[in-house]
Scaffold this active site. Structure first.
Site, PDB file in Angstrom:
ATOM      1  CG  ASP A   1      -1.703   1.310   1.536  1.00 22.29           C
ATOM      2  OD1 ASP A   1      -1.824   1.905   0.676  1.00 22.29           O
ATOM      3  OD2 ASP A   1      -2.081   1.510   2.762  1.00 22.29           O
TER       4      ASP A   1
ATOM      5  CG  ASP B   1      -5.796   3.356   0.033  1.00 20.04           C
ATOM      6  OD1 ASP B   1      -5.043   2.292   0.125  1.00 20.04           O
ATOM      7  OD2 ASP B   1      -6.449   3.384  -1.218  1.00 20.04           O
TER       8      ASP B   1
ATOM      9  CG  ASP C   1      -1.214   1.606  -3.769  1.00 20.68           C
ATOM     10  OD1 ASP C   1      -0.046   1.215  -4.198  1.00 20.68           O
ATOM     11  OD2 ASP C   1      -1.470   2.115  -2.896  1.00 20.68           O
TER      12      ASP C   1
ATOM     13  CG  ASP D   1     -12.238 -14.806 -13.579  1.00 24.73           C
ATOM     14  OD1 ASP D   1     -11.443 -15.183 -12.580  1.00 24.73           O
ATOM     15  OD2 ASP D   1     -13.341 -14.463 -13.546  1.00 24.73           O
TER      16      ASP D   1
ATOM     17  CD  GLU E   1     -10.406 -19.425 -12.318  1.00 23.64           C
ATOM     18  OE1 GLU E   1     -10.416 -19.520 -10.956  1.00 23.64           O
ATOM     19  OE2 GLU E   1     -11.290 -18.853 -13.089  1.00 23.64           O
TER      20      GLU E   1
HETATM   21  C1  NOJ Z   1     -12.051 -16.963 -10.036  1.00 20.67           C
HETATM   22  C2  NOJ Z   1     -11.445 -15.857  -9.413  1.00 20.67           C
HETATM   23  O1  NOJ Z   1      -9.982 -16.339  -9.102  1.00 20.67           O
HETATM   24  C3  NOJ Z   1     -12.105 -15.561  -8.222  1.00 20.67           C
HETATM   25  O2  NOJ Z   1     -11.588 -14.966  -7.220  1.00 20.67           O
HETATM   26  C4  NOJ Z   1     -13.446 -15.087  -8.501  1.00 20.67           C
HETATM   27  O3  NOJ Z   1     -14.327 -14.682  -7.364  1.00 20.67           O
HETATM   28  C5  NOJ Z   1     -14.167 -15.728  -9.503  1.00 20.67           C
HETATM   29  N1  NOJ Z   1     -13.481 -16.298 -10.768  1.00 20.67           N
HETATM   30  C6  NOJ Z   1     -15.189 -14.901 -10.148  1.00 20.67           C
HETATM   31  O4  NOJ Z   1     -14.570 -14.122 -10.971  1.00 20.67           O
END
Ligand code: NOJ
Length: 532
Positions: A23, A27, A31, A209, A269
């Site tokens: 940080d 805050d 960041d 993601d 992922e």
């Molecule tokens: C996978 C991400 O790693 C996780 O943190 C997130 O909650 C979900 N996808 C939804 O985007």
């Protein structure tokens, strides 16, 4: 098969959970400037790349995986100029930078969703999301029985300003994360443009993601009663995960990445059924890597780990892709805690690090694992921020325990995470005093020193070793494999010391050793790297 020259094939990629890394402005939240200032310490650790979790404009209903503007930085994390400086500094240090792209859903604060809410059913503004009328009298029941991964129904009903209920929208995650409709070409165009926006700014790749979730079975069929997907569970076939249509999206993304100079990586992922289903995302012309979650969830057990290693290498080898290894991330309890109580967990985690870093392929490290940080299991309830906590009716605490800000230096919390008088967004335990980076740097037997030495040796190893391994004869509950040029990794996963039938020089040991006489004795939960 083409020779594998792209940087990611043997890269060690360090996951920076931006909010909890450093940080700079006091805050209480990490960041981009905080990350930039600390990059030399990651270069010194010896990683090749960093992956930054979302720093985009977001209400942070799900830690930033609820993006309101994909082309800008949230003010709490900095500015686009801060991002550009971070990329420039990373590249100067020889570090690549991967960022998250979140294409399954937007934030409900995204301009598209606001427009959808303000428009009428059937309008094009609604067609970017998955809106449906409800079932039953008055449309009072959700369109199907899908459940949110965070708990509760996966559908929320819109209400007009006067309170009249109308259509429902789908959200596989939090209600603040409406799912996009990837059958709409506008959604494709938007995300292809977002990729170009960041590629133009110099990113070296994307972590995609929920890569397995974008396409849904268009019939939106009910799932079997009681069936429900956990974030970590790809073991069940579901009409909203791993549909064939997702692969068309990634073929287009591959072409975009390939149209840029340098090697730009696309990382999936994808929590899907098994290594073979994962490898389908890595076929030529699709994504380049996928997180190996089967490895992540494997128990501390020799046969289980050997099975995952063999299955992963075989499935990825079949499609010419590199295999990745990962032990922790921001969604799972830290592996020190998963592997056992007290000292056992840390001992196993240190041995697991040597196992992981000796395997052929690429490794992902989660920030803090190089410090041996445990999961924080006793965060006060009022501090919990993961949507899982509320959506599960306060029955599942969620993922905050692995997201506690990093301890850097000093004697008092927040240990250099931010200014001394700035309260961090999650409390940092007092007991982390001995786990700060500064404290561990000074100790040759620390976990940080172990990781640093392993990463240095690994560079030499991976420059010369074949992209395969050879299992060697080993006592039960022991794994021994060679990687060519006399390099051997041996891991004792049993509860007794074992003698291993090898002679050679110990390059590195997960526990301090005194004397290395043959035959080599390995204490319980210990790994060594040898030159034989
Ligand atoms: C996978 C991400 O790693 C996780 O943190 C997130 O909650 C979900 N996808 C939804 O985007």
């Amino acid at each position: 098969m083409q020779p594998k020259s792209e940087w990611w094939h043997s890269a060690v990629i360090y996951q920076v959970y931006v909010r909890s890394f450093a940080d700079s402005d006091g805050d209480g939240e990490g960041d981009l400037t905080g990350v930039r200032r600390r990059l030399p310490e990651l270069a010194a650790l010896g990683v090749d790349a960093v992956w930054l979790t979302p720093f985009y404009v977001s209400p942070l209903a799900d830690g930033g995986y609820d993006v309101a503007d994909y082309r800008d930085v949230d003010p709490r994390f900095g500015t686009l100029a801060d991002f550009d400086s971070l990329i420039a500094s990373a590249h100067d240090l020889g570090l690549r930078v991967i960022i998250d792209v979140v294409p399954n859903h937007t934030s409900s604060a995204h301009r598209w969703f606001r427009a959808a809410v303000e428009s009428e059913p059937g309008n094009p503004e609604r067609a970017r999301y998955i809106f449906r009328p409800g079932k039953g009298p008055g449309g009072d029941e959700p369109p199907n029985n899908w459940q949110s991964i965070f708990g509760g129904p996966a559908w929320t009903r819109l209400k007009r300003p006067d309170g009249t209920p109308e259509e429902w929208y789908l959200h596989l995650f939090d209600a603040e994360q409406p799912d996009l409709d990837w059958s709409n070409p506008e959604v494709h165009e938007e995300f292809e443009d977002v990729l170009r926006f960041w590629l133009d700014r110099g990113v070296d790749g994307f972590r995609v993601d929920v890569a397995h979730g974008l396409v849904k079975d268009p019939a939106l069929p009910d799932i079997a009663p009681g069936q429900r997907a956990d974030l970590l569970d790809g073991s069940t076939r579901l009409p909203y995960f791993d549909q064939d249509g997702v692969h068309d999206i990634y073929r287009r993304w591959n072409a975009i990445a390939a149209s840029y100079p340098g090697d730009r990586a696309l990382v999936a992922e994808a929590w899907v059924e098994d290594a073979q289903r994962v490898a389908r995302y890595l076929r030529p012309g699709e994504l380049h890597q996928a997180f190996n979650f089967e490895y992540l969830v494997a128990p501390w057990d020799a046969a289980a780990l050997r099975g995952v290693i063999d299955r992963s290498l075989a499935a990825n080898g079949d499609v010419g892709a590199t295999t990745t290894w990962v032990l922790s991330n921001h969604d799972v309890p830290r592996h020190v805690t998963r592997f056992g109580d007290g000292g056992t967990g840390l001992r196993r985690a240190r041995a697991a690090a040597l196992l992981t870093l000796a395997l052929p392929g690429s490794a992902y490290l989660y920030q803090g694992e190089e410090l041996g940080l445990p999961e924080v299991t006793d965060l006060p309830e009022e501090a919990l921020q993961d949507p899982t906590w509320e959506r599960s009716g306060r029955t599942r605490r969620g993922r905050d325990g692995c997201r506690v800000p990093l301890p850097w230096e000093g004697e008092e919390p927040p240990f250099g995470f931010g200014p001394a008088d700035a309260e961090p967004w999650l409390p940092v335990p007092e007991e982390w005093r001995s786990l700060t980076r500064a404290a561990q740097r000074a100790d040759p037997d620390s976990t940080l020193s172990l990781y640093t030495a392993a990463l240095r040796l690994r560079r030499g190893l991976h420059n010369t070793a074949p992209s395969s391994l050879t299992w060697l004869e080993a006592p039960s509950d022991v794994l021994i494999f060679g990687r060519g040029a006399g390099f051997v990794c041996a891991v004792n996963l049993s509860e007794q010391a074992v003698e291993i039938p090898l002679h050679g020089e110990v390059l590195l040991s997960s526990e301090p050793r005194s004397g290395d006489r043959a035959p080599l004795s390995l204490p319980p939960d210990t790994a060594v790297w040898l030159r034989v």
